[in-house]
Design a protein around this motif. Sequence first.
Motif, PDB file in Angstrom:
ATOM      1  N   ARG A   1      13.132  13.046   2.147  1.00 58.68           N
ATOM      2  CA  ARG A   1      12.650  14.238   1.432  1.00 58.68           C
ATOM      3  C   ARG A   1      12.209  15.325   2.401  1.00 58.68           C
ATOM      4  NH1 ARG A   1      10.153  10.300  -1.782  1.00 58.68           N
ATOM      5  NH2 ARG A   1       8.119  10.740  -0.821  1.00 58.68           N
ATOM      6  N   ALA A   2      11.693  14.894   3.566  1.00 62.34           N
ATOM      7  CA  ALA A   2      11.240  15.853   4.573  1.00 62.34           C
ATOM      8  C   ALA A   2      12.385  16.393   5.429  1.00 62.34           C
ATOM      9  CB  ALA A   2      10.189  15.198   5.473  1.00 62.34           C
ATOM     10  N   GLY A   3      13.620  15.910   5.183  1.00 60.93           N
ATOM     11  CA  GLY A   3      14.782  16.410   5.905  1.00 60.93           C
ATOM     12  C   GLY A   3      15.058  15.720   7.227  1.00 60.93           C
ATOM     13  N   TYR A   4      14.561  14.506   7.393  1.00 63.61           N
ATOM     14  CA  TYR A   4      14.734  13.783   8.657  1.00 63.61           C
ATOM     15  C   TYR A   4      16.208  13.501   8.944  1.00 63.61           C
ATOM     16  CZ  TYR A   4      14.162  10.105  12.201  1.00 63.61           C
ATOM     17  OH  TYR A   4      14.216   9.349  13.348  1.00 63.61           O
TER      18      TYR A   4
ATOM     19  N   GLU B   1      11.248   1.025   2.279  1.00 60.90           N
ATOM     20  CA  GLU B   1      12.012   1.904   1.388  1.00 60.90           C
ATOM     21  C   GLU B   1      11.212   3.149   1.009  1.00 60.90           C
ATOM     22  OE1 GLU B   1      13.616  -2.081   1.639  1.00 60.90           O
ATOM     23  OE2 GLU B   1      11.596  -1.377   1.126  1.00 60.90           O
ATOM     24  N   LEU B   2       9.905   2.985   0.801  1.00 62.10           N
ATOM     25  CA  LEU B   2       9.022   4.122   0.509  1.00 62.10           C
ATOM     26  C   LEU B   2       9.000   5.095   1.676  1.00 62.10           C
ATOM     27  CD1 LEU B   2       6.711   5.384  -1.306  1.00 62.10           C
ATOM     28  CD2 LEU B   2       5.134   4.021   0.105  1.00 62.10           C
ATOM     29  N   TYR B   3       8.886   4.560   2.881  1.00 63.47           N
ATOM     30  CA  TYR B   3       8.786   5.404   4.072  1.00 63.47           C
ATOM     31  C   TYR B   3      10.100   6.141   4.344  1.00 63.47           C
ATOM     32  CZ  TYR B   3       4.398   2.954   5.205  1.00 63.47           C
ATOM     33  OH  TYR B   3       3.120   2.438   5.197  1.00 63.47           O
ATOM     34  N   VAL B   4      11.210   5.453   4.194  1.00 67.63           N
ATOM     35  CA  VAL B   4      12.501   6.103   4.411  1.00 67.63           C
ATOM     36  C   VAL B   4      12.724   7.218   3.388  1.00 67.63           C
ATOM     37  CG1 VAL B   4      15.005   5.757   4.295  1.00 67.63           C
ATOM     38  CG2 VAL B   4      13.571   4.133   5.558  1.00 67.63           C
ATOM     39  N   SER B   5      12.367   6.970   2.145  1.00 64.70           N
ATOM     40  CA  SER B   5      12.506   8.001   1.113  1.00 64.70           C
ATOM     41  C   SER B   5      11.674   9.226   1.444  1.00 64.70           C
ATOM     42  CB  SER B   5      12.088   7.438  -0.251  1.00 64.70           C
ATOM     43  OG  SER B   5      12.984   6.431  -0.683  1.00 64.70           O
ATOM     44  N   ALA B   6      10.456   9.006   1.958  1.00 63.92           N
ATOM     45  CA  ALA B   6       9.596  10.129   2.330  1.00 63.92           C
ATOM     46  C   ALA B   6      10.214  10.938   3.469  1.00 63.92           C
ATOM     47  CB  ALA B   6       8.215   9.612   2.725  1.00 63.92           C
ATOM     48  N   LEU B   7      10.785  10.243   4.449  1.00 61.44           N
ATOM     49  CA  LEU B   7      11.433  10.948   5.554  1.00 61.44           C
ATOM     50  C   LEU B   7      12.648  11.736   5.078  1.00 61.44           C
ATOM     51  CD1 LEU B   7      11.387   8.501   8.601  1.00 61.44           C
ATOM     52  CD2 LEU B   7      10.189  10.672   8.372  1.00 61.44           C
TER      53      LEU B   7
ATOM     54  N   LEU C   1       0.872  -1.174   0.000  1.00 62.51           N
ATOM     55  CA  LEU C   1       0.000   0.000   0.000  1.00 62.51           C
ATOM     56  C   LEU C   1       0.911   1.226   0.000  1.00 62.51           C
ATOM     57  CD1 LEU C   1      -2.492  -1.159   2.795  1.00 62.51           C
ATOM     58  CD2 LEU C   1      -2.683  -1.504   0.316  1.00 62.51           C
ATOM     59  N   LEU C   2       0.631   2.174  -0.877  1.00 60.43           N
ATOM     60  CA  LEU C   2       1.581   3.263  -1.127  1.00 60.43           C
ATOM     61  C   LEU C   2       1.186   4.592  -0.482  1.00 60.43           C
ATOM     62  CD1 LEU C   2       2.418   2.504  -4.876  1.00 60.43           C
ATOM     63  CD2 LEU C   2       3.595   1.707  -2.803  1.00 60.43           C
ATOM     64  N   ASP C   3       0.190   4.575   0.388  1.00 64.10           N
ATOM     65  CA  ASP C   3      -0.208   5.802   1.084  1.00 64.10           C
ATOM     66  C   ASP C   3       0.936   6.316   1.939  1.00 64.10           C
ATOM     67  OD1 ASP C   3      -2.298   3.737   0.732  1.00 64.10           O
ATOM     68  OD2 ASP C   3      -3.674   5.319   1.341  1.00 64.10           O
ATOM     69  N   LEU C   4       0.991   7.641   2.106  1.00 62.09           N
ATOM     70  CA  LEU C   4       1.981   8.273   2.972  1.00 62.09           C
ATOM     71  C   LEU C   4       1.299   9.305   3.869  1.00 62.09           C
ATOM     72  CD1 LEU C   4       4.925   8.936   0.479  1.00 62.09           C
ATOM     73  CD2 LEU C   4       5.001   7.425   2.477  1.00 62.09           C
ATOM     74  N   PRO C   5       1.837   9.536   5.064  1.00 59.24           N
ATOM     75  CA  PRO C   5       1.332  10.639   5.880  1.00 59.24           C
ATOM     76  C   PRO C   5       1.578  11.978   5.167  1.00 59.24           C
ATOM     77  CG  PRO C   5       2.737   9.175   7.171  1.00 59.24           C
ATOM     78  CD  PRO C   5       2.916   8.800   5.736  1.00 59.24           C
ATOM     79  N   PRO C   6       0.828  13.010   5.542  1.00 59.69           N
ATOM     80  CA  PRO C   6       1.031  14.326   4.910  1.00 59.69           C
ATOM     81  C   PRO C   6       2.387  14.918   5.271  1.00 59.69           C
ATOM     82  CG  PRO C   6      -0.471  14.506   6.765  1.00 59.69           C
ATOM     83  CD  PRO C   6      -0.243  13.041   6.550  1.00 59.69           C
TER      84      PRO C   6
ATOM     85  N   PHE D   1       3.012  16.181   8.794  1.00 60.67           N
ATOM     86  CA  PHE D   1       3.390  15.147   9.765  1.00 60.67           C
ATOM     87  C   PHE D   1       4.864  14.789   9.614  1.00 60.67           C
ATOM     88  CE2 PHE D   1       4.004  10.696  10.922  1.00 60.67           C
ATOM     89  CZ  PHE D   1       3.295  10.542  12.101  1.00 60.67           C
ATOM     90  N   LEU D   2       5.286  14.508   8.394  1.00 57.43           N
ATOM     91  CA  LEU D   2       6.648  14.049   8.147  1.00 57.43           C
ATOM     92  C   LEU D   2       7.688  15.073   8.597  1.00 57.43           C
ATOM     93  CD1 LEU D   2       6.099  12.477   4.616  1.00 57.43           C
ATOM     94  CD2 LEU D   2       6.432  11.239   6.778  1.00 57.43           C
ATOM     95  N   LYS D   3       7.381  16.354   8.430  1.00 53.39           N
ATOM     96  CA  LYS D   3       8.340  17.392   8.793  1.00 53.39           C
ATOM     97  C   LYS D   3       8.518  17.540  10.299  1.00 53.39           C
ATOM     98  CE  LYS D   3       7.752  20.070   4.563  1.00 53.39           C
ATOM     99  NZ  LYS D   3       7.201  21.307   3.934  1.00 53.39           N
ATOM    100  N   LYS D   4       7.604  16.959  11.073  1.00 54.49           N
ATOM    101  CA  LYS D   4       7.701  17.040  12.531  1.00 54.49           C
ATOM    102  C   LYS D   4       8.196  15.735  13.164  1.00 54.49           C
ATOM    103  CE  LYS D   4       4.231  20.674  13.137  1.00 54.49           C
ATOM    104  NZ  LYS D   4       5.139  21.667  13.751  1.00 54.49           N
ATOM    105  N   VAL D   5       8.627  14.782  12.339  1.00 52.52           N
ATOM    106  CA  VAL D   5       9.108  13.503  12.862  1.00 52.52           C
ATOM    107  C   VAL D   5      10.504  13.684  13.475  1.00 52.52           C
ATOM    108  CG1 VAL D   5       9.788  11.150  12.272  1.00 52.52           C
ATOM    109  CG2 VAL D   5       7.710  12.127  11.275  1.00 52.52           C
TER     110      VAL D   5
END
Length: 294
Positions: free
Chosen positions: A256-259, A248-254, A210-215, A218-222
């Motif tokens: 991009r958000a600068g985690y 891998e999808l989740y790590v890429s999203a983080l 499932l390819l959904d991601l948090p907004p 949310f990601l910028k405050k992780v």
Amino acid sequence: MLGFSIQAPVFLGKPSKDSTNDLIAHYENEEQLLHALKSAGVRSIEIRILPRGAEERAYRDLIQRIWDAGLQVTIHGHVAGELPGSRFSEIYPSMRYILKHFHKYQSDLTMALHAFDAKTGSEEELHQQTVRLLHEWVAMIHAEQLPLKIAVENNRKKSIKVDPGDSIDGVLRIVNEVDSPSVGITWDMGHYYSNLMDERGLKSAPEEHLLDLPPDAFLKKVYHTHIHGLGQTGTHNPLTQARSLPLELYVSALKRAGYQGIYNLELTMNKFDMDQTLSEHVLASIQRLKEATS
């Protein structure tokens, strides 16, 4: 940085209900586990969980051995407990040893935290109770100039529990209302994926992720992560199978958000399938995480 959670019974010297060493992946002792984790690339150990009123001395020995092994410490905290005081070590006395000594081994501290929950009652009241507590803690953190960050975790939805933190929106609302740089989010990837599966009526992880991601908000405050796969026994399973989590999808999203925080595996080893040894599952999970974050 890669992290790994070790459950409280190990710190307390108590055997798990199933085996004396399930919770250390069948290594002979904690030192062997720490050595194996460090050799595999882990640099941080999370205490899962450190209650506020726990006997501090019971945790000291292993905490010090973690530091002596060249590893850092994070804390999975707990909100429950009416402990008066004006300093953080008074309202969270089981943190006293860590607060006194951490500066010798690491520059800051991170505490993952669940919101208040209950079997019955009002989600709004629990939300407000959580926000009030975090405001109190933030005031102490600022007054004492503690390099401590609180990271509120998104939980798995359960029909038997009222929990203002069991959704992405609920956690984001708590963090936004506290509105402090000392308070962010623990993205529990396994809980998030479990909730997505429940929404779609899936009983097991699908072959196609499932390819959904948090907004992005949310990601910028992780500030922290809890990472585990979905298996036959539910959450907190290894990442051995690709389908267990779209890691891998989740790590890429983080990214991009600068985690910049820790990628922390939170596994419950006495739940694993025994198609491989516990240590093989652990090391395979670390390897997958290392490849995803490199």
